[in-house]
Design an enzyme around this catalytic site. Structure first.
Site, mmCIF file in Angstrom:
data_model
loop_
_atom_site.group_PDB
_atom_site.id
_atom_site.type_symbol
_atom_site.label_atom_id
_atom_site.label_comp_id
_atom_site.label_asym_id
_atom_site.label_seq_id
_atom_site.Cartn_x
_atom_site.Cartn_y
_atom_site.Cartn_z
ATOM 1 N N HIS A 1 1.240 5.356 -0.837
ATOM 2 C CA HIS A 1 -0.005 4.858 -1.424
ATOM 3 C C HIS A 1 -0.361 5.611 -2.710
ATOM 4 C CE1 HIS A 1 -3.633 2.508 -1.060
ATOM 5 N NE2 HIS A 1 -4.414 3.575 -1.113
ATOM 6 N N SER B 1 -5.687 2.017 -4.962
ATOM 7 C CA SER B 1 -6.335 1.617 -3.729
ATOM 8 C C SER B 1 -7.609 0.803 -4.002
ATOM 9 C CB SER B 1 -6.638 2.867 -2.901
ATOM 10 O OG SER B 1 -6.986 2.534 -1.587
ATOM 11 N N ASP C 1 4.089 2.368 1.236
ATOM 12 C CA ASP C 1 2.670 2.212 1.530
ATOM 13 C C ASP C 1 2.490 1.176 2.639
ATOM 14 O OD1 ASP C 1 -0.061 2.320 1.441
ATOM 15 O OD2 ASP C 1 -0.271 1.230 -0.452
#
Length: 428
Positions: free
Chosen positions: A407, A150, A347
């Site tokens: 994610h 991320s 994601d």
């Protein structure tokens, strides 16, 4: 400080009986203290000296690697202190660092000591790494990789470039061998602009919803193009609201799950913190970190709470949040650094469509040849003859498409993530 592991803690023993660990603080700037936690590789087939060192950087900004990355994703034990079968410690020594300053057990002594951009994040990390490799000279020759997730990927790119420069100058001694950018916030606009098409093609938006999401995304793009980055961050939050309203609460971290309806009367920054920092600090994890783990570590200042400054970390980085770092990835590739991009199929916040866009626009001389390659399927280690991922690689650049993962790839597809780690670090 060295210690023997959780069996020491749980059994009340005074001598190490499990894999070797170490942890410490580094004052990276006046009033800015960063915490790191190292697990030496614990493999039945090789000594740690013969396995790589991996530094893991969490997202947010404000997410704790020593907490979430460690106990929810790749550390030797899960949140219930049970052994993790897919721990990365079986294939590498793993260094968790709570960054930026104020994240996890890292802390600041005053309000003006927080980082406000990735340049400061990178310079802080260089101080920590110089200290780490000086204190742990046994790791100076071991292949060193930076893995990230991320917003951690945005930080990892900037850190990798500064580390490359520092090694050339001789100010940091280490064997830097590559960086891996997982579901990374490298080009925020490309992510936001593809939310609508991605959700539409997965039957999570109708025509009206697609039009509304695209309109909200366009407002984000305009703010970025006008270099109004704080406004862009606010518009990003508005766009997320539009997505939630039109999908009845799709989860930005995995489109197959749903978020509960939160209080949308909050400010934009408060909403962002609620969506993207709080999930990394669930109450059960917070209880663990501020209870048994704090006691085990023994060096956490009395006035410091794990995660206690996370909201301020995010708020101080808000003006830098939507800035792209694609140019930094280009510089890394041109400098010959091994760069890997990996992304989860499910994601949304950093969807694969958006990753594809910025990757295809890289200026690195090898990208035309990379783009012409066809990908290669990889079997899921947990399900033989079932495809778990695709990948392709050209010279010092690689891309992994991880299937059935959101994610947080290591928590969604642990066996596949471990296999990818071994491939990137040339153990498979």
């Amino acid at each position: 400080m060295d210690a023997g592991g959780f069996l020491v803690l749980l059994l009340g023993l005074s001598t190490p009986v499990a894999s070797k660990e170490a942890w410490s603080y580094v004052e990276v700037r006046d009033g800015a203290h960063m915490f790191w936690w190292l697990y030496y590789a614990d493999s039945a087939s090789a000594q740690y000296e013969n396995l790589p060192l991996v530094m893991w950087l969490q997202g947010g900004p404000g997410g704790s690697g020593t907490g979430f990355g460690n106990f929810e994703e790749i550390g030797p034990l899960n949140r219930d202190l049970e052994p993790r079968k897919t721990s990365w410690v079986q294939a590498a020594s793993v260094l968790f660092v709570d960054n930026p300053v104020g994240t996890g057990f890292s802390y600041t002594d005053r309000p003006d000591a927080y980082a406000t951009n990735v340049a400061t994040v990178a310079s802080d990390m260089l101080v920590l790494l110089k200290n780490f490799f000086t204190e742990k000279p046994e790791f100076q020759s071991i292949p060193f990789y930076i893995f990230s997730e991320s917003y951690g990927g945005k930080m990892a790119a900037a850190i990798s470039l500064e580390l490359t420069k520092a090694i050339t100058k001789g100010t940091v001694k280490c064997n830097f061998s590559g960086v891996a950018l997982g579901d990374s916030w490298i080009s925020p606009v490309d992510s936001v602009m593809t939310w609508g098409p991605y959700l539409y093609t997965t039957s999570l938006l109708d025509d009206y919803g697609l039009a509304e999401v695209n309109k909200a995304a366009e407002a984000v793009k305009q703010a970025v193009e006008q270099q109004e980055f704080l406004k862009a961050t606010e518009m990003w939050s508005v766009a997320e609201n539009v997505v939630e309203q039109n999908t009845n609460g799709v989860n930005f971290y995995n489109i197959l799950t749903q978020d509960s309806d939160e209080n949308h009367k909050l400010t934009h920054l408060a909403l962002q913190i609620l969506r993207h920092i709080r999930p990394l600090q669930r109450q059960s994890l917070s209880d663990l970190m501020n209870g048994p783990i704090r006691k085990k570590l023994g060096i956490i200042p009395q006035n410091v709470t794990w995660g206690g400054q996370a909201d301020e970390v995010f708020t101080n980085m808000a003006g830098d949040f939507m800035k792209p770092v694609v140019d930094i990835v280009d510089q890394l590739l041109t400098a010959g650094v091994n760069v890997t991009v990996y992304n989860g199929q499910l994601d949304l916040i950093v969807d694969t469509l958006g990753q594809e866009l910025w990757v295809k626009q890289l200026k690195w001389e090898g990208i035309p040849s990379f783009n012409k390659l066809r990908w290669t399927p990889l079997d899921d280690p947990a399900s033989p003859h079932i495809t778990g991922a695709f990948y392709k690689t050209y010279k010092n650049f690689a891309f992994y498409w991880i299937l059935k993962a959101g994610h947080m790839i290591p928590s969604d597809q642990g066996p596949m993530a471990l296999q990818m780690l071994k491939m990137i670090t040339q153990q498979a």
